[in-house]
Design a protein around this motif. Structure first.
Motif, PDB file in Angstrom:
ATOM      1  N   SER A  69       0.832  -1.201   0.000  1.00 35.52           N
ATOM      2  CA  SER A  69       0.000   0.000   0.000  1.00 35.52           C
ATOM      3  C   SER A  69       0.871   1.257   0.000  1.00 35.52           C
ATOM      4  N   PHE A  70       0.299   2.371  -0.463  1.00 36.52           N
ATOM      5  CA  PHE A  70       1.044   3.600  -0.685  1.00 36.52           C
ATOM      6  C   PHE A  70       1.394   4.328   0.608  1.00 36.52           C
ATOM      7  N   LEU A  71       0.436   4.499   1.506  1.00 43.39           N
ATOM      8  CA  LEU A  71       0.633   5.383   2.652  1.00 43.39           C
ATOM      9  C   LEU A  71       1.673   4.879   3.642  1.00 43.39           C
ATOM     10  N   ASP A  72       1.876   3.575   3.674  1.00 45.09           N
ATOM     11  CA  ASP A  72       2.880   3.034   4.602  1.00 45.09           C
ATOM     12  C   ASP A  72       4.000   2.299   3.854  1.00 45.09           C
ATOM     13  N   MET A  73       4.280   2.743   2.645  1.00 44.02           N
ATOM     14  CA  MET A  73       5.343   2.109   1.841  1.00 44.02           C
ATOM     15  C   MET A  73       6.694   2.244   2.542  1.00 44.02           C
ATOM     16  N   PRO A  74       7.345   1.155   2.872  1.00 43.15           N
ATOM     17  CA  PRO A  74       8.683   1.238   3.476  1.00 43.15           C
ATOM     18  C   PRO A  74       9.682   1.829   2.484  1.00 43.15           C
ATOM     19  N   VAL A  75      10.552   2.672   2.973  1.00 48.85           N
ATOM     20  CA  VAL A  75      11.567   3.279   2.115  1.00 48.85           C
ATOM     21  C   VAL A  75      12.393   2.195   1.435  1.00 48.85           C
ATOM     22  N   GLU A  76      12.692   1.139   2.187  1.00 50.14           N
ATOM     23  CA  GLU A  76      13.527   0.074   1.641  1.00 50.14           C
ATOM     24  C   GLU A  76      12.844  -0.624   0.458  1.00 50.14           C
ATOM     25  N   THR A  77      11.525  -0.833   0.550  1.00 47.10           N
ATOM     26  CA  THR A  77      10.790  -1.480  -0.538  1.00 47.10           C
ATOM     27  C   THR A  77      10.776  -0.607  -1.778  1.00 47.10           C
ATOM     28  N   PHE A  78      10.505   0.686  -1.578  1.00 51.39           N
ATOM     29  CA  PHE A  78      10.517   1.623  -2.703  1.00 51.39           C
ATOM     30  C   PHE A  78      11.892   1.664  -3.356  1.00 51.39           C
ATOM     31  N   THR A  79      12.926   1.810  -2.549  1.00 51.08           N
ATOM     32  CA  THR A  79      14.281   1.959  -3.076  1.00 51.08           C
ATOM     33  C   THR A  79      14.744   0.703  -3.808  1.00 51.08           C
ATOM     34  N   ARG A  80      14.483  -0.449  -3.226  1.00 53.09           N
ATOM     35  CA  ARG A  80      14.903  -1.704  -3.865  1.00 53.09           C
ATOM     36  C   ARG A  80      14.206  -1.897  -5.211  1.00 53.09           C
ATOM     37  N   THR A  81      12.934  -1.561  -5.286  1.00 52.99           N
ATOM     38  CA  THR A  81      12.197  -1.709  -6.538  1.00 52.99           C
ATOM     39  C   THR A  81      12.755  -0.786  -7.609  1.00 52.99           C
ATOM     40  N   GLN A  82      13.094   0.442  -7.235  1.00 45.79           N
ATOM     41  CA  GLN A  82      13.698   1.373  -8.179  1.00 45.79           C
ATOM     42  C   GLN A  82      15.058   0.871  -8.654  1.00 45.79           C
ATOM     43  N   GLN A  83      15.848   0.371  -7.726  1.00 47.50           N
ATOM     44  CA  GLN A  83      17.202  -0.055  -8.069  1.00 47.50           C
ATOM     45  C   GLN A  83      17.202  -1.263  -8.994  1.00 47.50           C
ATOM     46  N   VAL A  84      16.330  -2.223  -8.737  1.00 48.46           N
ATOM     47  CA  VAL A  84      16.281  -3.423  -9.578  1.00 48.46           C
ATOM     48  C   VAL A  84      15.662  -3.112 -10.937  1.00 48.46           C
TER      49      VAL A  84
END
Length: 253
Positions: A98-113
């Protein structure tokens, strides 16, 4: 044998779309280098299937989020298979959240991969193609998600839009080298990424009902479009995006 005499590189090819494209390229005459991260058994069996078709194959381990992985992958393919003619940038992740509680680590890892990995893989392959001096093809596996939103994909959809945009800009930057750059936009394809989500039979039935062709996709549905863009049949196609979604995107009513 549309790809005879060529070397095709596919990232994230131990399973799913990448695996299907790698084997499909071999069936069309290509030698194939695959990249994998954490599925050594899948990579080994993919290589075995390619070799059973009479083609050469190598598997190179590495996390595409690390820019050095791209250099190693391309260098190994050129050294062991002789050239780099096509790159299919396929590796990607989509941990639904979900958007409102997106962990920074999840967002960052998805961008990096998904996005950074695609960028550096395409850059490394393009550099090798320029050195070879005979052109080539870059194909990014984007997504229908580059064009539409997803409630639990706010970290994922921007990466797929980014890959689509990258291919448009790379087509301009690399046209003078006869390197064609295109993206494939699959709809919902049954893979390990979405198997838990699609386990909901009611949701799956609703999704299928919205698709004019009446079914969700399977990895093998991506092979023909990928081979087309990799081959001389698409010699005047660059900067393009091809939807492979059974008609889902156009079915708005």
């Amino acid at each position: 044998m549309l790809l005879e005499g060529r070397c095709v590189l596919v990232t994230g090819a131990a399973a799913g779309i990448g695996r299907a494209i790698a084997i499909g390229a071999a069936a069309q005459g290509a030698d194939v280098a695959i990249n994998y991260h954490d599925n050594a058994a899948g990579a080994k069996s993919c290589v075995a299937e390619i070799e059973a078709l009479g083609r050469r194959a190598i598997a190179v381990h590495g996390d595409v989020a690390d820019p050095n992985t791209a250099v190693t992958f391309v260098d190994r393919a050129a050294e062991l298979l002789g050239s780099v003619d096509v790159l299919v940038s396929n590796a990607g992740i989509c941990p639904f959240h979900s958007f409102l509680d997106m962990p920074v680590e999840t967002f960052t890892r998805t961008q990096q991969v998904n996005l950074h990995g695609g960028y550096f893989m395409c850059q490394a392959a393009a550099r090798q193609m320029v050195r070879q001096g005979r052109g080539g093809a870059l194909i990014a596996i984007s997504s229908i998600s580059a064009l539409v939103g997803g409630e639990y994909q706010t970290h994922y959809t921007p990466t797929k839009a980014g890959l689509h945009s990258l291919m448009q800009s790379a087509a301009i930057a690399l046209g003078r080298h006869n390197i064609r750059c295109n993206s494939l936009l699959p709809g919902t394809i049954r893979t390990d990424i979405n198997k838990d989500d699609l386990a909901d039979r009611e949701k799956c039935a609703r999704m299928e009902a919205r698709i004019p062709l009446g079914r969700l996709g399977v990895p093998e549905d991506m092979v023909g479009p990928a081979v087309f863009l990799a081959s001389d049949m698409a010699r005047y196609v660059t900067g393009a995006a091809l939807l492979v979604d059974g008609g889902a995107f156009v079915n708005l009513q």
